[in-house]
Design a protein around this motif. Structure first.
Motif, PDB file in Angstrom:
ATOM      1  N   ASP A  46       0.847  -1.184   0.000  1.00 43.62           N
ATOM      2  CA  ASP A  46       0.000   0.000   0.000  1.00 43.62           C
ATOM      3  C   ASP A  46       0.884   1.237   0.000  1.00 43.62           C
ATOM      4  N   LEU A  47       0.792   2.042  -1.065  1.00 41.67           N
ATOM      5  CA  LEU A  47       1.558   3.280  -1.162  1.00 41.67           C
ATOM      6  C   LEU A  47       0.878   4.376  -0.358  1.00 41.67           C
ATOM      7  N   ALA A  48       1.694   5.240   0.278  1.00 44.98           N
ATOM      8  CA  ALA A  48       1.159   6.312   1.129  1.00 44.98           C
ATOM      9  C   ALA A  48       0.182   5.727   2.133  1.00 44.98           C
ATOM     10  N   CYS A  49       0.639   4.736   2.858  1.00 47.89           N
ATOM     11  CA  CYS A  49      -0.244   3.922   3.716  1.00 47.89           C
ATOM     12  C   CYS A  49      -0.705   4.636   4.968  1.00 47.89           C
ATOM     13  N   GLY A  50      -0.082   5.759   5.328  1.00 50.26           N
ATOM     14  CA  GLY A  50      -0.500   6.464   6.536  1.00 50.26           C
ATOM     15  C   GLY A  50      -0.365   5.601   7.778  1.00 50.26           C
ATOM     16  N   THR A  51      -1.405   5.551   8.566  1.00 49.58           N
ATOM     17  CA  THR A  51      -1.377   4.777   9.814  1.00 49.58           C
ATOM     18  C   THR A  51      -1.795   3.322   9.623  1.00 49.58           C
ATOM     19  N   GLY A  52      -1.966   2.900   8.377  1.00 55.40           N
ATOM     20  CA  GLY A  52      -2.147   1.488   8.065  1.00 55.40           C
ATOM     21  C   GLY A  52      -3.528   0.879   8.125  1.00 55.40           C
ATOM     22  N   PRO A  53      -4.618   1.643   8.110  1.00 50.61           N
ATOM     23  CA  PRO A  53      -5.938   1.001   8.216  1.00 50.61           C
ATOM     24  C   PRO A  53      -6.267   0.099   7.038  1.00 50.61           C
ATOM     25  N   HIS A  54      -5.892   0.487   5.829  1.00 49.34           N
ATOM     26  CA  HIS A  54      -6.149  -0.390   4.684  1.00 49.34           C
ATOM     27  C   HIS A  54      -5.303  -1.657   4.776  1.00 49.34           C
ATOM     28  N   VAL A  55      -4.053  -1.495   5.186  1.00 52.48           N
ATOM     29  CA  VAL A  55      -3.184  -2.671   5.335  1.00 52.48           C
ATOM     30  C   VAL A  55      -3.797  -3.664   6.313  1.00 52.48           C
ATOM     31  N   ARG A  56      -4.373  -3.148   7.396  1.00 52.87           N
ATOM     32  CA  ARG A  56      -5.006  -4.021   8.387  1.00 52.87           C
ATOM     33  C   ARG A  56      -6.081  -4.892   7.745  1.00 52.87           C
ATOM     34  N   HIS A  57      -6.907  -4.299   6.918  1.00 53.22           N
ATOM     35  CA  HIS A  57      -7.995  -5.056   6.284  1.00 53.22           C
ATOM     36  C   HIS A  57      -7.453  -6.071   5.283  1.00 53.22           C
ATOM     37  N   PHE A  58      -6.426  -5.705   4.533  1.00 58.92           N
ATOM     38  CA  PHE A  58      -5.878  -6.667   3.571  1.00 58.92           C
ATOM     39  C   PHE A  58      -5.216  -7.846   4.286  1.00 58.92           C
ATOM     40  N   ILE A  59      -4.558  -7.604   5.396  1.00 62.15           N
ATOM     41  CA  ILE A  59      -4.025  -8.712   6.184  1.00 62.15           C
ATOM     42  C   ILE A  59      -5.153  -9.634   6.621  1.00 62.15           C
ATOM     43  N   ASP A  60      -6.244  -9.050   7.069  1.00 61.39           N
ATOM     44  CA  ASP A  60      -7.385  -9.853   7.516  1.00 61.39           C
ATOM     45  C   ASP A  60      -8.026 -10.621   6.366  1.00 61.39           C
ATOM     46  N   PHE A  61      -7.862 -10.136   5.121  1.00 57.23           N
ATOM     47  CA  PHE A  61      -8.341 -10.869   3.944  1.00 57.23           C
ATOM     48  C   PHE A  61      -7.417 -12.026   3.579  1.00 57.23           C
ATOM     49  N   GLY A  62      -6.229 -12.067   4.187  1.00 60.08           N
ATOM     50  CA  GLY A  62      -5.281 -13.135   3.896  1.00 60.08           C
ATOM     51  C   GLY A  62      -4.094 -12.717   3.047  1.00 60.08           C
ATOM     52  N   TYR A  63      -3.921 -11.407   2.827  1.00 61.09           N
ATOM     53  CA  TYR A  63      -2.794 -10.927   2.040  1.00 61.09           C
ATOM     54  C   TYR A  63      -1.524 -10.849   2.896  1.00 61.09           C
ATOM     55  N   ALA A  64      -0.387 -10.982   2.232  1.00 62.97           N
ATOM     56  CA  ALA A  64       0.902 -10.658   2.846  1.00 62.97           C
ATOM     57  C   ALA A  64       1.172  -9.195   2.525  1.00 62.97           C
ATOM     58  N   SER A  65       0.740  -8.328   3.404  1.00 60.48           N
ATOM     59  CA  SER A  65       0.701  -6.892   3.111  1.00 60.48           C
ATOM     60  C   SER A  65       1.876  -6.145   3.721  1.00 60.48           C
ATOM     61  N   SER A  66       2.227  -5.056   3.047  1.00 62.06           N
ATOM     62  CA  SER A  66       3.246  -4.140   3.527  1.00 62.06           C
ATOM     63  C   SER A  66       2.817  -2.726   3.155  1.00 62.06           C
ATOM     64  N   GLY A  67       3.543  -1.740   3.671  1.00 60.46           N
ATOM     65  CA  GLY A  67       3.177  -0.367   3.383  1.00 60.46           C
ATOM     66  C   GLY A  67       4.386   0.541   3.367  1.00 60.46           C
ATOM     67  N   LEU A  68       4.258   1.657   2.668  1.00 55.72           N
ATOM     68  CA  LEU A  68       5.298   2.673   2.703  1.00 55.72           C
ATOM     69  C   LEU A  68       4.670   4.051   2.806  1.00 55.72           C
ATOM     70  N   ASP A  69       5.426   4.968   3.372  1.00 53.15           N
ATOM     71  CA  ASP A  69       4.972   6.344   3.538  1.00 53.15           C
ATOM     72  C   ASP A  69       6.210   7.202   3.758  1.00 53.15           C
ATOM     73  N   ILE A  70       6.070   8.524   3.608  1.00 51.92           N
ATOM     74  CA  ILE A  70       7.197   9.428   3.848  1.00 51.92           C
ATOM     75  C   ILE A  70       7.151  10.013   5.255  1.00 51.92           C
ATOM     76  N   ASN A  71       6.220   9.575   6.079  1.00 50.21           N
ATOM     77  CA  ASN A  71       6.033  10.141   7.406  1.00 50.21           C
ATOM     78  C   ASN A  71       6.261   9.054   8.461  1.00 50.21           C
ATOM     79  N   GLN A  72       7.376   9.145   9.177  1.00 51.29           N
ATOM     80  CA  GLN A  72       7.723   8.095  10.134  1.00 51.29           C
ATOM     81  C   GLN A  72       6.735   7.982  11.296  1.00 51.29           C
TER      82      GLN A  72
END
Length: 247
Positions: A46-72
């Motif tokens: 997930d590009l520009a993932c922010g605080t990761g809410p979309h990543v959370r849902h994709f993990i729950d769908f069974g994806y091997a998810s990762s994210g990147l952002d410019i804000n630590q």
């Protein structure tokens, strides 16, 4: 205060700013599109993932998810929300991955955070390079030719004793490759009210221009900006979901 400083200082309130976003519906819609257009595999970024809410849902769908952002600080929150995922501090215009991916997403119009057309082209090149053959790139975008500068969205949310009011809207001068996201954040508590106003430059592009940029790399499909139903874009609305299959 600059846009990045504002986001850094208020990273703990970012989820409040996005409280009215239907993350489950958005994530599920792209999951369905991946099932239709994708290769059946689940390596996801997930590009520009922010605080990761979309990543959370994709993990729950069974994806091997990762994210990147410019804000630590955003990534720190994302790592707490999604300890299974890997998050990296990278610019989506020129990112690297350790292994080829099946799905790359970019939600919340974040594709426009690329600073100009050349940076947008770099992003597309990076995405194409990172995807497996037949991999899918999904994002939503706004057509610069259909922006109404008078429109904005507003919502309020409480956190403890603090009341936040958020306003945001697009602005486009009518020419060139620059538009902006105008943002206002108002916080009221027992000590009074603080207001942050900011205007962040973003890339402006028409859908026709965007398709032209994508087509050398992808088979491009446009859908109405509707996360409840999969409806082909009818060439009238100014918002759309792009589904791009790597050639």
């Amino acid at each position: 205060m600059s846009f990045n400083a504002l986001y850094t200082d208020l990273s703990g309130y970012y989820d409040l700013m996005c409280v009215d976003i239907d993350y489950p519906a958005q994530s599920n819609a792209i999951h369905r599109l991946q099932q239709i257009f994708g290769n059946g595999e689940t390596a996801h970024l997930d590009l520009a993932c922010g605080t990761g809410p979309h990543v959370r849902h994709f993990i729950d769908f069974g994806y091997a998810s990762s994210g990147l952002d410019i804000n630590q600080p955003m990534l720190d929150i994302a790592a707490t929300r999604c300890p299974e995922a890997q998050f990296t501090l990278q610019d989506m215009g020129s990112f690297e991955v350790s292994a080829p991916l099946d799905l790359i997403t970019c939600f919340l119009y974040s594709i426009h955070y690329n600073a100009g057309i050349e940076k947008l082209k770099m992003c597309m090149t990076s995405v194409h390079r990172a995807l497996k053959s037949g991999g899918v790139f999904c994002f939503n975008a706004v057509d610069k030719e259909k922006i109404d500068n008078g429109l904005f969205v507003k919502h309020s949310a409480k956190q403890g004793s603090e009341l936040f009011t958020f306003r945001s809207g697009w602005h486009y001068s009518g020419q060139g490759e620059k538009q902006s996201l105008r943002l206002s954040i108002e916080k009221t508590d027992a000590d009074g009210t603080q207001v942050w106003n900011d205007e962040h430059p973003m890339v402006a592009v028409s859908f026709a221009e965007l398709v032209t940029l994508l087509e050398p790399y992808f088979e491009v499909h446009l859908f109405e900006h509707n996360y409840e139903k999969i409806i082909p874009w009818e060439n009238t609305s100014g918002n759309a979901i792009f589904v791009c299959v790597k050639k």
